[in-house]
Design a protein around this motif. Structure first.
Motif, PDB file in Angstrom:
ATOM      1  N   ARG A   1       0.849  -1.189   0.000  1.00  0.00           N
ATOM      2  CA  ARG A   1       0.000   0.000   0.000  1.00  0.00           C
ATOM      3  C   ARG A   1       0.891   1.248   0.000  1.00  0.00           C
ATOM      4  NH1 ARG A   1      -3.192  -0.329   4.749  1.00  0.00           N
ATOM      5  NH2 ARG A   1      -4.996  -1.204   3.688  1.00  0.00           N
ATOM      6  N   GLY A   2       0.663   2.121  -0.967  1.00  0.00           N
ATOM      7  CA  GLY A   2       1.434   3.358  -1.057  1.00  0.00           C
ATOM      8  C   GLY A   2       0.504   4.549  -1.109  1.00  0.00           C
ATOM      9  N   THR A   3       1.086   5.736  -1.188  1.00  0.00           N
ATOM     10  CA  THR A   3       0.274   6.940  -1.351  1.00  0.00           C
ATOM     11  C   THR A   3       1.007   7.911  -2.269  1.00  0.00           C
ATOM     12  OG1 THR A   3      -0.971   8.648  -0.211  1.00  0.00           O
ATOM     13  CG2 THR A   3       1.141   8.082   0.739  1.00  0.00           C
TER      14      THR A   3
ATOM     15  N   GLU B   1       6.900   9.515  -1.189  1.00  0.00           N
ATOM     16  CA  GLU B   1       5.873   8.463  -1.243  1.00  0.00           C
ATOM     17  C   GLU B   1       5.591   8.052  -2.689  1.00  0.00           C
ATOM     18  OE1 GLU B   1       4.876   6.849   1.234  1.00  0.00           O
ATOM     19  OE2 GLU B   1       5.644   8.140   2.820  1.00  0.00           O
TER      20      GLU B   1
ATOM     21  N   THR C   1       5.842   4.339  -4.094  1.00  0.00           N
ATOM     22  CA  THR C   1       4.708   3.710  -4.770  1.00  0.00           C
ATOM     23  C   THR C   1       5.132   3.144  -6.117  1.00  0.00           C
ATOM     24  OG1 THR C   1       3.224   5.217  -3.645  1.00  0.00           O
ATOM     25  CG2 THR C   1       2.348   4.124  -5.580  1.00  0.00           C
TER      26      THR C   1
ATOM     27  N   TYR D   1       6.737  -0.108  -5.548  1.00  0.00           N
ATOM     28  CA  TYR D   1       5.747  -1.161  -5.273  1.00  0.00           C
ATOM     29  C   TYR D   1       5.120  -1.662  -6.582  1.00  0.00           C
ATOM     30  CZ  TYR D   1       5.819   0.650  -0.433  1.00  0.00           C
ATOM     31  OH  TYR D   1       6.183   1.067   0.806  1.00  0.00           O
TER      32      TYR D   1
ATOM     33  N   VAL E   1      -1.454  -3.677  -5.587  1.00  0.00           N
ATOM     34  CA  VAL E   1      -0.927  -2.454  -4.985  1.00  0.00           C
ATOM     35  C   VAL E   1      -2.098  -1.515  -4.750  1.00  0.00           C
ATOM     36  CG1 VAL E   1       0.685  -0.543  -5.212  1.00  0.00           C
ATOM     37  CG2 VAL E   1       1.242  -2.733  -6.229  1.00  0.00           C
TER      38      VAL E   1
ATOM     39  N   ILE F   1      -3.327   2.136  -3.577  1.00  0.00           N
ATOM     40  CA  ILE F   1      -2.731   3.473  -3.532  1.00  0.00           C
ATOM     41  C   ILE F   1      -3.741   4.446  -2.939  1.00  0.00           C
ATOM     42  CG2 ILE F   1      -1.755   5.327  -4.927  1.00  0.00           C
ATOM     43  CD1 ILE F   1      -1.159   2.801  -6.924  1.00  0.00           C
TER      44      ILE F   1
ATOM     45  N   LEU G   1       0.785   2.374   5.606  1.00  0.00           N
ATOM     46  CA  LEU G   1       1.499   2.139   4.350  1.00  0.00           C
ATOM     47  C   LEU G   1       2.534   1.034   4.509  1.00  0.00           C
ATOM     48  CD1 LEU G   1       2.213   5.850   3.378  1.00  0.00           C
ATOM     49  CD2 LEU G   1       0.234   4.466   2.781  1.00  0.00           C
TER      50      LEU G   1
END
Lengths: 71, 242
Positions: B171-173, B179, B183, B186, B203, B205, B234
């Motif tokens: 999990r990213g942002t 970030e 991401t 990822y 993934v 986001i 995250l």
């Protein structure tokens, strides 16, 4: 020599680039584009062409190109 | 360091100002180009903001019925195992209407990649409550805030899928450059898992939705940092090499 190119017609004025610019080279002082959004202006003396504005922009406004290849 | 717009992004997208979809579109395009998979990649989208992509995104795209993108992607992957196949969905699409398709693709550990944009509501249809809407968050269908005693707690897909035998979960942002870089890493790992035939990769986001949250884009990013991340932490959850 690399140069920051701004495609103002794509800009939607979210200002992500301005808060993320490490050199504070970008300001919201560009002309209003055809869609009615305020656009950005770069201070070429402060810009180090790091590419952070390219990376944070959701609207693909920025490109960093060799100066002679800007067209 | 030259930065040139990817050829996959051949025309400007139609998302709202400050929307994270534009950044994710670019990250996926860059990852596919870096892996030399941009020519054969096939994307499945369903309904939602992602359904704006077929007009503006330069890979082959199949638009399915609402929520069914994961099932369509599985079908494509089984017929064309050498092509990179991914589904690109929102949280309302993948976790409300298409919950069964999303979960069963993961339960069978199908060899696809799912890019899941979580903006805590049904964005395209006007900001209705979705399973990932936060407690007390106001939406057009929860005007007094989400009541968890009535609608249940926000759905954490990482916890759900963490119990399954899947290849990669992260999990990213998109709130700042750090970030966004994470991401992208990822997304790259998720596609590499598919290339190595390791199985299902997802993934998630966390994306700002300034229009439906009623915030400026910058305040929407602050909201993700201060509020949303405390509910949805995250990081890499499975297959990250920890």
């Amino acid at each position: 020599m690399e140069k920051l190119i701004i495609h103002r017609e794509s800009c939607k004025g979210c200002q992500y680039c301005i808060v993320n610019c490490p050199k504070e080279a970008l300001t919201m002082t560009g002309p209003i584009n055809i869609a009615g959004y305020m656009t950005t202006e770069v201070d070429a003396d402060k810009c180090i062409t790091c590419g952070i504005c390219y990376n944070v922009c959701p609207d693909y406004v920025y490109e960093i190109l060799e100066e002679e290849a800007k067209a | 360091m030259k930065k040139r717009r990817s050829k996959i992004l051949y025309v400007d997208h139609k998302f709202c100002p400050g929307c994270g979809h534009g950044i994710v579109n670019r990250l996926v395009a860059e990852v596919l180009e870096e892996m030399n998979e941009d020519k054969g990649a096939i994307c499945a989208v369903a309904v939602g903001c992602s359904s704006l992509m077929p007009d503006t995104y330069g890979v082959d795209i199949v638009q399915s019925q609402h929520g069914r993108a994961a099932a369509v992607a599985v079908g494509i992957k089984r017929c064309r195992p050498d092509n990179m196949v991914f589904s690109y969905q929102g949280d309302g699409d993948a976790l409300a209407i298409g919950f069964s398709e999303t979960m069963y693709a993961a339960i069978r550990n199908e060899n696809i990649t799912v890019i899941l944009i979580n903006n805590n509501n049904f964005g395209m249809t006007g900001g209705q409550m979705s399973p990932t809407t936060l407690e007390n968050q106001r939406t057009t269908t929860s005007p007094y805030g989400r009541d968890v005693s009535l609608t249940g707690k926000p759905l954490d897909v990482m916890k759900l899928m963490g119990t399954l035998d899947v290849a990669y979960l992260a999990r990213g942002t998109l709130t700042d450059i750090k970030e966004i870089t994470k991401t992208k890493k990822y997304i790259r790992k998720a596609f590499e898992a598919q290339k190595n035939k390791a199985g299902y990769s997802l993934v998630e986001i966390l994306s700002p939705c300034p229009t439906n949250w009623g915030m400026t884009p910058l305040n929407a990013c602050k909201h993700i940092n201060q509020v949303v991340q405390s509910v949805y932490p995250l990081g890499e959850y499975q297959g990250g090499g920890k």
